[in-house]
Design a protein around this motif. Structure first.
Motif, PDB file in Angstrom:
ATOM      1  N   ILE A 213       0.839  -1.201   0.000  1.00 42.86           N
ATOM      2  CA  ILE A 213       0.000   0.000   0.000  1.00 42.86           C
ATOM      3  C   ILE A 213       0.874   1.251   0.000  1.00 42.86           C
ATOM      4  CG2 ILE A 213      -1.729   1.313   1.294  1.00 42.86           C
ATOM      5  CD1 ILE A 213      -2.707  -1.387   2.423  1.00 42.86           C
ATOM      6  N   PRO A 214       0.707   2.132  -0.973  1.00 44.77           N
ATOM      7  CA  PRO A 214       1.542   3.347  -1.015  1.00 44.77           C
ATOM      8  C   PRO A 214       1.139   4.341   0.072  1.00 44.77           C
ATOM      9  CG  PRO A 214      -0.100   3.407  -2.755  1.00 44.77           C
ATOM     10  CD  PRO A 214      -0.233   2.066  -2.102  1.00 44.77           C
ATOM     11  N   LEU A 215       2.123   4.929   0.718  1.00 42.25           N
ATOM     12  CA  LEU A 215       1.870   5.926   1.756  1.00 42.25           C
ATOM     13  C   LEU A 215       1.837   7.341   1.177  1.00 42.25           C
ATOM     14  CD1 LEU A 215       4.174   4.476   4.571  1.00 42.25           C
ATOM     15  CD2 LEU A 215       1.712   4.132   4.239  1.00 42.25           C
ATOM     16  N   LYS A 216       2.338   7.494  -0.033  1.00 38.81           N
ATOM     17  CA  LYS A 216       2.323   8.797  -0.705  1.00 38.81           C
ATOM     18  C   LYS A 216       2.375   8.559  -2.206  1.00 38.81           C
ATOM     19  CE  LYS A 216       7.339   9.288  -0.206  1.00 38.81           C
ATOM     20  NZ  LYS A 216       8.444  10.171   0.258  1.00 38.81           N
ATOM     21  N   GLY A 217       2.136   9.606  -2.973  1.00 39.83           N
ATOM     22  CA  GLY A 217       2.226   9.504  -4.420  1.00 39.83           C
ATOM     23  C   GLY A 217       0.879   9.369  -5.110  1.00 39.83           C
ATOM     24  N   VAL A 218       0.874   9.765  -6.385  1.00 40.33           N
ATOM     25  CA  VAL A 218      -0.284   9.596  -7.261  1.00 40.33           C
ATOM     26  C   VAL A 218       0.161   8.678  -8.388  1.00 40.33           C
ATOM     27  CG1 VAL A 218      -1.900  10.754  -8.809  1.00 40.33           C
ATOM     28  CG2 VAL A 218      -1.151  11.894  -6.734  1.00 40.33           C
ATOM     29  N   PRO A 219      -0.376   7.457  -8.455  1.00 40.10           N
ATOM     30  CA  PRO A 219       0.128   6.494  -9.440  1.00 40.10           C
ATOM     31  C   PRO A 219      -0.102   6.944 -10.873  1.00 40.10           C
ATOM     32  CG  PRO A 219      -1.889   5.686  -8.435  1.00 40.10           C
ATOM     33  CD  PRO A 219      -1.493   6.903  -7.669  1.00 40.10           C
ATOM     34  N   GLN A 220       0.982   7.037 -11.663  1.00 39.68           N
ATOM     35  CA  GLN A 220       0.843   7.347 -13.082  1.00 39.68           C
ATOM     36  C   GLN A 220       0.189   6.157 -13.771  1.00 39.68           C
ATOM     37  OE1 GLN A 220       4.283   9.504 -14.927  1.00 39.68           O
ATOM     38  NE2 GLN A 220       5.334   8.882 -13.061  1.00 39.68           N
ATOM     39  N   GLY A 221      -0.831   6.417 -14.527  1.00 39.94           N
ATOM     40  CA  GLY A 221      -1.558   5.349 -15.198  1.00 39.94           C
ATOM     41  C   GLY A 221      -3.036   5.375 -14.858  1.00 39.94           C
ATOM     42  N   GLY A 222      -3.381   5.935 -13.695  1.00 38.79           N
ATOM     43  CA  GLY A 222      -4.779   6.071 -13.325  1.00 38.79           C
ATOM     44  C   GLY A 222      -5.399   7.255 -14.048  1.00 38.79           C
ATOM     45  N   LEU A 223      -6.666   7.141 -14.435  1.00 41.32           N
ATOM     46  CA  LEU A 223      -7.320   8.206 -15.195  1.00 41.32           C
ATOM     47  C   LEU A 223      -7.494   9.487 -14.388  1.00 41.32           C
ATOM     48  CD1 LEU A 223     -10.050   6.109 -17.031  1.00 41.32           C
ATOM     49  CD2 LEU A 223      -7.979   7.070 -18.007  1.00 41.32           C
ATOM     50  N   LEU A 224      -7.529   9.370 -13.076  1.00 43.18           N
ATOM     51  CA  LEU A 224      -7.730  10.536 -12.219  1.00 43.18           C
ATOM     52  C   LEU A 224      -6.406  11.211 -11.846  1.00 43.18           C
ATOM     53  CD1 LEU A 224     -10.156  11.989 -10.899  1.00 43.18           C
ATOM     54  CD2 LEU A 224      -9.848  10.514  -8.906  1.00 43.18           C
ATOM     55  N   SER A 225      -5.290  10.525 -12.103  1.00 41.09           N
ATOM     56  CA  SER A 225      -3.986  10.983 -11.620  1.00 41.09           C
ATOM     57  C   SER A 225      -3.575  12.344 -12.163  1.00 41.09           C
ATOM     58  CB  SER A 225      -2.909   9.950 -11.954  1.00 41.09           C
ATOM     59  OG  SER A 225      -3.199   8.713 -11.352  1.00 41.09           O
ATOM     60  N   THR A 226      -3.813  12.576 -13.460  1.00 36.14           N
ATOM     61  CA  THR A 226      -3.388  13.849 -14.044  1.00 36.14           C
ATOM     62  C   THR A 226      -4.166  15.021 -13.454  1.00 36.14           C
ATOM     63  OG1 THR A 226      -4.886  13.407 -15.895  1.00 36.14           O
ATOM     64  CG2 THR A 226      -2.572  12.869 -16.203  1.00 36.14           C
ATOM     65  N   LEU A 227      -5.457  14.827 -13.216  1.00 37.02           N
ATOM     66  CA  LEU A 227      -6.262  15.888 -12.609  1.00 37.02           C
ATOM     67  C   LEU A 227      -5.794  16.159 -11.187  1.00 37.02           C
ATOM     68  CD1 LEU A 227      -8.684  17.835 -12.653  1.00 37.02           C
ATOM     69  CD2 LEU A 227     -10.118  15.932 -11.904  1.00 37.02           C
ATOM     70  N   LEU A 228      -5.554  15.103 -10.422  1.00 33.85           N
ATOM     71  CA  LEU A 228      -5.104  15.268  -9.035  1.00 33.85           C
ATOM     72  C   LEU A 228      -3.735  15.947  -8.974  1.00 33.85           C
ATOM     73  CD1 LEU A 228      -6.208  11.860  -7.443  1.00 33.85           C
ATOM     74  CD2 LEU A 228      -7.367  14.076  -7.312  1.00 33.85           C
ATOM     75  N   SER A 229      -2.852  15.616  -9.897  1.00 32.09           N
ATOM     76  CA  SER A 229      -1.527  16.243  -9.896  1.00 32.09           C
ATOM     77  C   SER A 229      -1.631  17.731 -10.212  1.00 32.09           C
ATOM     78  CB  SER A 229      -0.597  15.550 -10.894  1.00 32.09           C
ATOM     79  OG  SER A 229      -1.081  15.673 -12.220  1.00 32.09           O
ATOM     80  N   ASN A 230      -2.550  18.102 -11.108  1.00 35.37           N
ATOM     81  CA  ASN A 230      -2.758  19.527 -11.394  1.00 35.37           C
ATOM     82  C   ASN A 230      -3.329  20.256 -10.177  1.00 35.37           C
ATOM     83  OD1 ASN A 230      -1.797  20.137 -13.971  1.00 35.37           O
ATOM     84  ND2 ASN A 230      -3.610  19.318 -14.982  1.00 35.37           N
ATOM     85  N   ILE A 231      -4.173  19.568  -9.417  1.00 36.41           N
ATOM     86  CA  ILE A 231      -4.733  20.164  -8.206  1.00 36.41           C
ATOM     87  C   ILE A 231      -3.635  20.400  -7.176  1.00 36.41           C
ATOM     88  CG2 ILE A 231      -6.232  19.695  -6.211  1.00 36.41           C
ATOM     89  CD1 ILE A 231      -8.180  18.354  -8.220  1.00 36.41           C
ATOM     90  N   VAL A 232      -2.703  19.458  -7.055  1.00 36.57           N
ATOM     91  CA  VAL A 232      -1.580  19.620  -6.119  1.00 36.57           C
ATOM     92  C   VAL A 232      -0.775  20.862  -6.461  1.00 36.57           C
ATOM     93  CG1 VAL A 232       0.630  18.629  -5.386  1.00 36.57           C
ATOM     94  CG2 VAL A 232      -1.371  17.157  -5.585  1.00 36.57           C
ATOM     95  N   LEU A 233      -0.446  21.047  -7.751  1.00 34.41           N
ATOM     96  CA  LEU A 233       0.429  22.147  -8.147  1.00 34.41           C
ATOM     97  C   LEU A 233      -0.314  23.447  -8.435  1.00 34.41           C
ATOM     98  CD1 LEU A 233       2.967  20.199 -10.393  1.00 34.41           C
ATOM     99  CD2 LEU A 233       3.318  21.095  -8.089  1.00 34.41           C
ATOM    100  N   ASN A 234      -1.644  23.421  -8.353  1.00 37.44           N
ATOM    101  CA  ASN A 234      -2.416  24.648  -8.551  1.00 37.44           C
ATOM    102  C   ASN A 234      -2.093  25.688  -7.482  1.00 37.44           C
ATOM    103  OD1 ASN A 234      -4.556  26.149  -9.933  1.00 37.44           O
ATOM    104  ND2 ASN A 234      -5.737  25.821  -8.067  1.00 37.44           N
ATOM    105  N   ASP A 235      -1.811  25.225  -6.264  1.00 33.14           N
ATOM    106  CA  ASP A 235      -1.403  26.152  -5.202  1.00 33.14           C
ATOM    107  C   ASP A 235      -0.128  26.888  -5.586  1.00 33.14           C
ATOM    108  OD1 ASP A 235      -3.565  25.330  -3.766  1.00 33.14           O
ATOM    109  OD2 ASP A 235      -2.452  24.463  -2.092  1.00 33.14           O
ATOM    110  N   LEU A 236       0.823  26.144  -6.156  1.00 35.10           N
ATOM    111  CA  LEU A 236       2.075  26.768  -6.604  1.00 35.10           C
ATOM    112  C   LEU A 236       1.803  27.799  -7.691  1.00 35.10           C
ATOM    113  CD1 LEU A 236       5.254  26.815  -6.828  1.00 35.10           C
ATOM    114  CD2 LEU A 236       4.981  25.075  -8.609  1.00 35.10           C
TER     115      LEU A 236
END
Length: 394
Positions: A213-236
């Motif tokens: 079980i991963p404790l951190k990270g957004v797995p590349q390959g999931g359809l939701l991953s790209t959206l979630l990664s953009n949400i993470v960096l939207n603050d930046l």
């Protein structure tokens, strides 16, 4: 266009438009689960998934979209609705693919039913997030591309005479996203439905076959991953823009030059962010501003987003003297008459890869001159060689 036709076919356009408008008006959303699990949204997700090339790739259960197509639509809808009542994603399949630099990128491939479920969530969350995203974030967003990102960089070089680039490389971004922080960012974005957040949390913690079980990270390959990664960096994105580009001034100015002088007097550091997924640059006017941005962004990533940078790959570049790489292109500020203009090209490694692929297609046609192989070669030429031409004439 196909996606738009799908939305219209299932009557979801109005729902998604409403979510976007409400998000733009800073409303919060506590009843999204009903939209996610609606029959229309599930069928749209299924239809979209069928047109996805990755739907033919099996997960840990060995099933592909062909197996799902055997089921009646009502049965599929009921199964997804029932699974989401107490959602437990199946184990994720690990697959390694080679990157341009020869290293391996780990992909996480969910089972086909979990991918359809992720698409259900993406369809509902994306309009909400899109209303909040920064204008110059270009990666994995509707109607945006690498060429739009490059055009923005060129505009800043050509029109604003900004020739210093802060290149920041985030160390293993997708593998190091903080789950707790991401869920908090979703909440701050207005996504307040606890059932939706609980399901996303379970997706993030889906067990990876052979790894646990991963404790951190957004797995590349999931359809939701790209959206979630953009949400993470939207603050930046918004933090950088708020330091200069969108900094609120106490009085209006008649010209941009007057506004710029006022910001300089306030000791603000001039800089403009251009981002494509986790690949981003801050374009600056001088070396001193670039240095200030380098240190400020490094601290922000570490303190606020719990992310480190790669010191070996992060640097400040004077485009008048050296070229910088961005999204497979090279870019430099060359002298032309009395000013500097952006000169772009294709990375040498990318050119070599395209040539190598072209040889494979040509050999296939030589030894098997069929209409199918000719069509595949023509498709390759249109896709890859157009990139070369664009890169040389941007």
């Amino acid at each position: 266009m196909q996606a738009l036709r799908n939305w219209e076919y299932y009557g979801m356009t109005e729902s998604f438009t409403d979510l976007h408008e409400r998000s733009a008006n800073k409303e919060t959303f506590s009843h999204l689960y009903e939209i996610v699990t609606s029959r229309e949204n599930i069928l749209l997700a299924y239809r979209t998934m069928k047109s996805n090339k990755g739907s033919k790739t099996p997960g840990t259960d060995g099933l592909t979209i062909k197996d799902i197509e055997q089921r009646p639509e009502n049965e599929l809808v009921s199964e997804i609705q029932n699974r989401l009542q107490n959602y437990r994603p199946k184990n994720v399949r690990r697959k390694l693919i080679e990157k341009d630099n020869g290293k391996m990128r780990p992909l996480g491939i969910p089972c086909i039913l979990d991918r359809i479920i992720q698409q259900c969530f993406k369809q509902v969350l994306e309009p909400i997030a899109e209303a909040k995203f920064y204008n110059h974030s270009y990666g994995f967003r509707p109607l945006r591309s690498t060429h739009d990102a490059m055009a923005r960089v060129q505009f800043l070089i050509n029109q604003a005479s900004m020739h210093y680039v802060v290149d920041i490389d985030i160390l293993g971004f997708f593998d190091n996203v903080n789950h707790t922080l991401l869920l908090k960012q979703l909440w701050n974005m207005g996504i307040r439905d606890r059932r939706v957040l609980a399901c996303i949390s379970k997706m993030l913690k889906a067990e990876i076959e052979g790894e646990g079980i991963p404790l951190k990270g957004v797995p590349q390959g999931g359809l939701l991953s790209t959206l979630l990664s953009n949400i993470v960096l939207n603050d930046l994105d918004h933090w950088v823009a708020g330091q200069w580009e969108l900094f609120p001034l106490t009085q209006p100015f008649k010209s941009r030059d007057g506004e710029r002088r006022a910001k300089i007097r306030s000791n603000l550091k001039e800089g403009y962010l251009v981002r494509y997924a986790d690949d981003f640059k801050i374009i600056c006017r001088d070396w001193k501003s670039a240095q200030r941005w380098y240190h400020a962004v490094t601290l922000y990533l570490k303190d606020r987003l719990k992310l480190d940078i790669s010191p070996e790959k992060s640097q400040i570049i004077n485009l008048r003297k050296r070229e910088s790489e961005f999204l497979g292109f090279t870019i430099r500020a060359n002298k032309k008459d009395q000013k500097r203009v952006a000169l772009t090209g294709i990375k040498a490694s990318k050119k070599q890869k395209i040539k190598s692929e072209a040889r494979k297609y040509i050999l296939k046609m030589r030894y098997s001159p069929t209409a199918l192989n000719a069509a595949r070669f023509n498709s390759f030429v249109l896709e890859e060689f157009t990139i070369i031409l664009i890169g040389q004439h941007m």
